[in-house]
Motif scaffolding. Structure first.
Motif, PDB file in Angstrom:
ATOM      1  N   HIS A 140      26.027  10.395 -32.193  1.00 38.30           N
ATOM      2  CA  HIS A 140      25.625   9.548 -30.956  1.00 38.30           C
ATOM      3  C   HIS A 140      26.818  10.084 -29.968  1.00 38.30           C
ATOM      4  N   ALA A 141      27.964  10.146 -30.295  1.00 43.98           N
ATOM      5  CA  ALA A 141      29.107  10.678 -29.218  1.00 43.98           C
ATOM      6  C   ALA A 141      28.787  12.150 -28.829  1.00 43.98           C
ATOM      7  N   ASP A 142      28.153  13.015 -29.659  1.00 38.97           N
ATOM      8  CA  ASP A 142      27.919  14.528 -29.208  1.00 38.97           C
ATOM      9  C   ASP A 142      26.448  14.423 -28.278  1.00 38.97           C
ATOM     10  N   LEU A 143      25.702  13.584 -28.782  1.00 37.76           N
ATOM     11  CA  LEU A 143      24.666  13.387 -27.661  1.00 37.76           C
ATOM     12  C   LEU A 143      24.907  12.834 -26.380  1.00 37.76           C
ATOM     13  N   ILE A 144      25.983  11.809 -26.415  1.00 41.89           N
ATOM     14  CA  ILE A 144      26.364  11.154 -24.995  1.00 41.89           C
ATOM     15  C   ILE A 144      26.970  12.318 -24.372  1.00 41.89           C
TER      16      ILE A 144
ATOM     17  N   ALA B  87      34.254   6.168 -29.445  1.00 42.40           N
ATOM     18  CA  ALA B  87      35.397   6.098 -28.517  1.00 42.40           C
ATOM     19  C   ALA B  87      36.181   7.332 -28.502  1.00 42.40           C
ATOM     20  N   VAL B  88      36.601   7.953 -29.750  1.00 37.91           N
ATOM     21  CA  VAL B  88      37.544   8.925 -29.850  1.00 37.91           C
ATOM     22  C   VAL B  88      37.029   9.996 -29.536  1.00 37.91           C
ATOM     23  N   LYS B  89      35.521  10.431 -29.630  1.00 35.21           N
ATOM     24  CA  LYS B  89      34.960  11.759 -29.492  1.00 35.21           C
ATOM     25  C   LYS B  89      34.375  11.978 -28.124  1.00 35.21           C
ATOM     26  N   THR B  90      34.294  10.759 -27.238  1.00 34.01           N
ATOM     27  CA  THR B  90      33.791  10.728 -26.007  1.00 34.01           C
ATOM     28  C   THR B  90      34.939  10.493 -25.011  1.00 34.01           C
ATOM     29  N   GLY B  91      36.068   9.949 -25.507  1.00 37.11           N
ATOM     30  CA  GLY B  91      37.307   9.498 -24.798  1.00 37.11           C
ATOM     31  C   GLY B  91      36.888   8.445 -23.948  1.00 37.11           C
ATOM     32  N   ILE B  92      35.821   7.761 -24.277  1.00 36.47           N
ATOM     33  CA  ILE B  92      35.530   6.561 -23.420  1.00 36.47           C
ATOM     34  C   ILE B  92      35.716   5.106 -24.346  1.00 36.47           C
ATOM     35  N   ILE B  93      36.070   4.147 -23.503  1.00 35.83           N
ATOM     36  CA  ILE B  93      36.305   3.066 -24.497  1.00 35.83           C
ATOM     37  C   ILE B  93      34.961   2.333 -24.830  1.00 35.83           C
ATOM     38  N   THR B  94      34.763   1.815 -25.999  1.00 33.19           N
ATOM     39  CA  THR B  94      33.392   1.848 -26.397  1.00 33.19           C
ATOM     40  C   THR B  94      33.186   0.220 -26.886  1.00 33.19           C
ATOM     41  N   LEU B  95      32.300  -0.416 -26.484  1.00 34.80           N
ATOM     42  CA  LEU B  95      32.002  -1.802 -27.118  1.00 34.80           C
ATOM     43  C   LEU B  95      30.732  -1.485 -28.025  1.00 34.80           C
ATOM     44  N   SER B  96      30.917  -2.322 -29.206  1.00 35.40           N
ATOM     45  CA  SER B  96      29.716  -2.017 -30.227  1.00 35.40           C
ATOM     46  C   SER B  96      29.832  -3.271 -30.957  1.00 35.40           C
ATOM     47  N   ASP B  97      28.659  -3.087 -32.015  1.00 33.65           N
ATOM     48  CA  ASP B  97      28.262  -4.272 -33.018  1.00 33.65           C
ATOM     49  C   ASP B  97      28.182  -5.506 -32.529  1.00 33.65           C
ATOM     50  N   PHE B  98      27.297  -5.658 -31.566  1.00 34.71           N
ATOM     51  CA  PHE B  98      26.972  -6.583 -30.658  1.00 34.71           C
ATOM     52  C   PHE B  98      26.482  -7.998 -31.496  1.00 34.71           C
TER      53      PHE B  98
ATOM     54  N   LYS C 280      32.500  -5.542 -29.991  1.00 30.94           N
ATOM     55  CA  LYS C 280      33.855  -5.252 -30.239  1.00 30.94           C
ATOM     56  C   LYS C 280      34.237  -3.988 -30.024  1.00 30.94           C
ATOM     57  N   ILE C 281      35.751  -4.078 -29.693  1.00 28.86           N
ATOM     58  CA  ILE C 281      36.401  -3.013 -28.831  1.00 28.86           C
ATOM     59  C   ILE C 281      36.927  -1.817 -29.474  1.00 28.86           C
ATOM     60  N   SER C 282      36.696  -0.570 -29.118  1.00 27.91           N
ATOM     61  CA  SER C 282      37.002   0.569 -29.776  1.00 27.91           C
ATOM     62  C   SER C 282      37.637   1.318 -28.506  1.00 27.91           C
ATOM     63  N   LEU C 283      39.220   1.592 -28.780  1.00 27.83           N
ATOM     64  CA  LEU C 283      39.923   2.243 -27.545  1.00 27.83           C
ATOM     65  C   LEU C 283      40.008   3.936 -28.146  1.00 27.83           C
ATOM     66  N   PRO C 284      39.700   4.782 -27.244  1.00 29.86           N
ATOM     67  CA  PRO C 284      39.727   6.096 -27.762  1.00 29.86           C
ATOM     68  C   PRO C 284      41.242   6.572 -28.219  1.00 29.86           C
ATOM     69  N   GLU C 285      42.323   6.091 -27.897  1.00 24.58           N
ATOM     70  CA  GLU C 285      43.687   6.479 -28.536  1.00 24.58           C
ATOM     71  C   GLU C 285      44.134   5.640 -29.359  1.00 24.58           C
TER      72      GLU C 285
END
Ligand SMILES: Nc1ncnc2c1ncn2[C@@H]1O[C@H](COP(=O)(O)OP(=O)(O)OP(=O)(O)O)[C@@H](O)[C@H]1O
Ligand SMILES: CC(=O)N[C@H]1[C@@H]2OC[C@@H](O2)[C@@H](O)[C@@H]1O[C@H](C)C(=O)O
Length: 399
Positions: free
Chosen positions: A90-94, A145-156, A394-399
């Motif tokens: 999904h990160a590659d597609l984004i 988050a890691v592959k796009t470098g963008i903060i990601t919220l997921s698993d709602f 839930k919050i995922s940070l890129p770093e």
């Protein structure tokens, strides 16, 4: 302070937030990607859909997911691997999509990822009295988050269950914030793999608002077409069903299940509505001899009947308008069947409300993320135990 948290704090304080909403539904057709700008929150939410696309899945990816999708027994190693793989895919597609749009990663504040549901087990399905409602979405947000470098919220969905819901439909939160209109009873009807609707009363009484699944939208039609016409994924423009005639006996047998008697809200999935369900209904109605075209016409009529009976039960004579979304709205026979069973009801689509009907679910997850960052839990009232007052993600940070 953690740099990522500091950044999140700054995003939450911005006047305008740019959020990518992602949805990969039960039809497994592709990843829906919606780029949205938000200002405000709650009933003051203003959303502008800047870009939308569906990045289609190839047949190899579909097969990989199908191997672990809505089956009671699967290879657990495969589930483990796919959780990481789908996140990265999904990160590659984004990343690809942002490149196509000419938008830098740094212009996007947040990604809101639904993930891929691989099993949905409300208590009504698993039937184990001591066990909770349950659902499982994979494609972990940390990989995105890691592959796009963008903060990601997921698993709602887990939070919804934790707070008393069934993990779905979450549409109620977005529909209420984006589409409620004083003086007009609205039905937001999404016909995806599973069909669901949100009832938005024109008196804006939040204690009456709810979302519910109603049964199959396209899932059984898709499964049957794929079985009978290998290489075909869906009955494009109802071409196959239009060549047949529906069997009232088969439609009645398909509708004869405790799920349809259950009160609202309720949820379901291909775990129940699958080819084994169809075979059982054909056996019970002695309709195994029907042509593939007649079965398709019957499945089409069945989906429409489930939808219309649920709507008639909800509205009980009240006047309302339907706003369609989801891939099923492109199935002409399905819409014709619905209109035939609901004479006099105006059927429009969400384009008229400023949101492309194909984008609506991806926009929902972007809206949930906006609420998670800057909103407050919406209180739908004391009787609304299955529409919990929660913020999700839930919050995922890129770093
Ligand atoms: N032209 C068309 N004719 C008939 N059916 C169509 C057409 N276009 C799309 N569909 C149907 O829409 C489906 C995809 O719908 P959609 O993308 O809304 O599902 P989803 O989001 O995966 O499902 P869910 O909302 O249940 O998770 C296809 O699998 C197909 O059945
Ligand atoms: C468990 C799960 O993934 N459910 C989906 C599915 O697809 C349609 C219907 O079944 C709906 O209940 C839900 O998605 C939408 C986005 C929802 O939660 O509103």
């Amino acid at each position: 302070m953690n740099k990522g948290l500091q950044q999140l704090f700054e995003i939450a304080n911005k006047e305008k937030r740019t959020i990518i909403g992602l949805m990969s539904g039960t039809s497994l057709d592709g990843l829906d990607i919606a780029l949205c700008d938000f200002t405000g929150h709650g009933t003051q939410t203003r959303m502008n859909l800047r870009e939308f696309t569906t990045m289609s899945y190839d047949s190899t990816f579909k097969q990989e997911v199908k191997a672990i999708f809505s089956k009671r027994q699967v290879d657990l190693e495969k589930v483990c691997v796919m959780n990481a793989y789908i996140g990265r895919f999904h990160a590659d597609l984004i990343n690809q999509c942002l490149k196509n749009w000419g938008i830098a990663q740094s212009e996007v504040d947040i990604i809101a990822s639904h993930g891929q549901t691989i099993y949905h087990a409300p208590a009504s399905l698993h039937g184990i009295a001591s066990m909770p409602d349950a659902t499982l979405q994979i494609g972990d947000g940390d990989h995105i988050a890691v592959k796009t470098g963008i903060i990601t919220l997921s698993d709602f969905r887990q939070k919804h269950i934790a707070a008393g819901g069934e993990g779905a439909p979450l549409a109620v939160y977005g529909d209420y914030l984006l589409f409620s209109e004083e003086g007009q009873n609205r039905i937001m009807l999404n016909i995806g793999g599973i069909a669901n609707f949100t009832f938005l009363p024109g008196d804006l009484d939040t204690t009456r608002i709810f979302s519910t699944d109603v049964g199959p939208g396209n899932t059984l039609m898709d499964a049957y077409v794929q079985q009978q016409f290998p290489g075909t994924y869906y009955d494009a423009d109802s071409a196959i069903a239009l060549k047949g005639r529906y069997s009232p006996a088969l439609v009645a047998a398909l509708l004869y299940h405790p799920f349809f008697e259950q009160g609202f809200p309720k949820t379901t999935g291909p775990e129940l509505f699958n080819l084994a369900y169809l075979e059982e209904a054909q056996r019970k109605s002695d309709t195994q001899h029907l042509s593939a075209e007649d079965v398709m016409a019957s499945l089409n009529r069945f989906s429409a009947s489930g939808i219309c009976e649920a709507l008639s039960r909800t509205l009980q004579g009240e006047k309302f308008e339907i706003f369609l979304s989801g891939g099923g709205m492109h199935n002409p026979l399905l819409i014709q069947n619905i209109q035939e069973m609901l004479p006099g009801v105006t059927v429009r689509n969400t384009e008229e409300l400023g949101v492309s009907p194909d984008a609506k679910e991806a926009v929902l997850f972007a809206t949930l993320a906006n609420e998670c960052l800057v909103g407050e839990p919406i209180d739908f009232g004391p009787g609304q135990t299955r529409v919990p007052s929660v913020l999700m993600g839930k919050i995922s940070l890129p770093e």
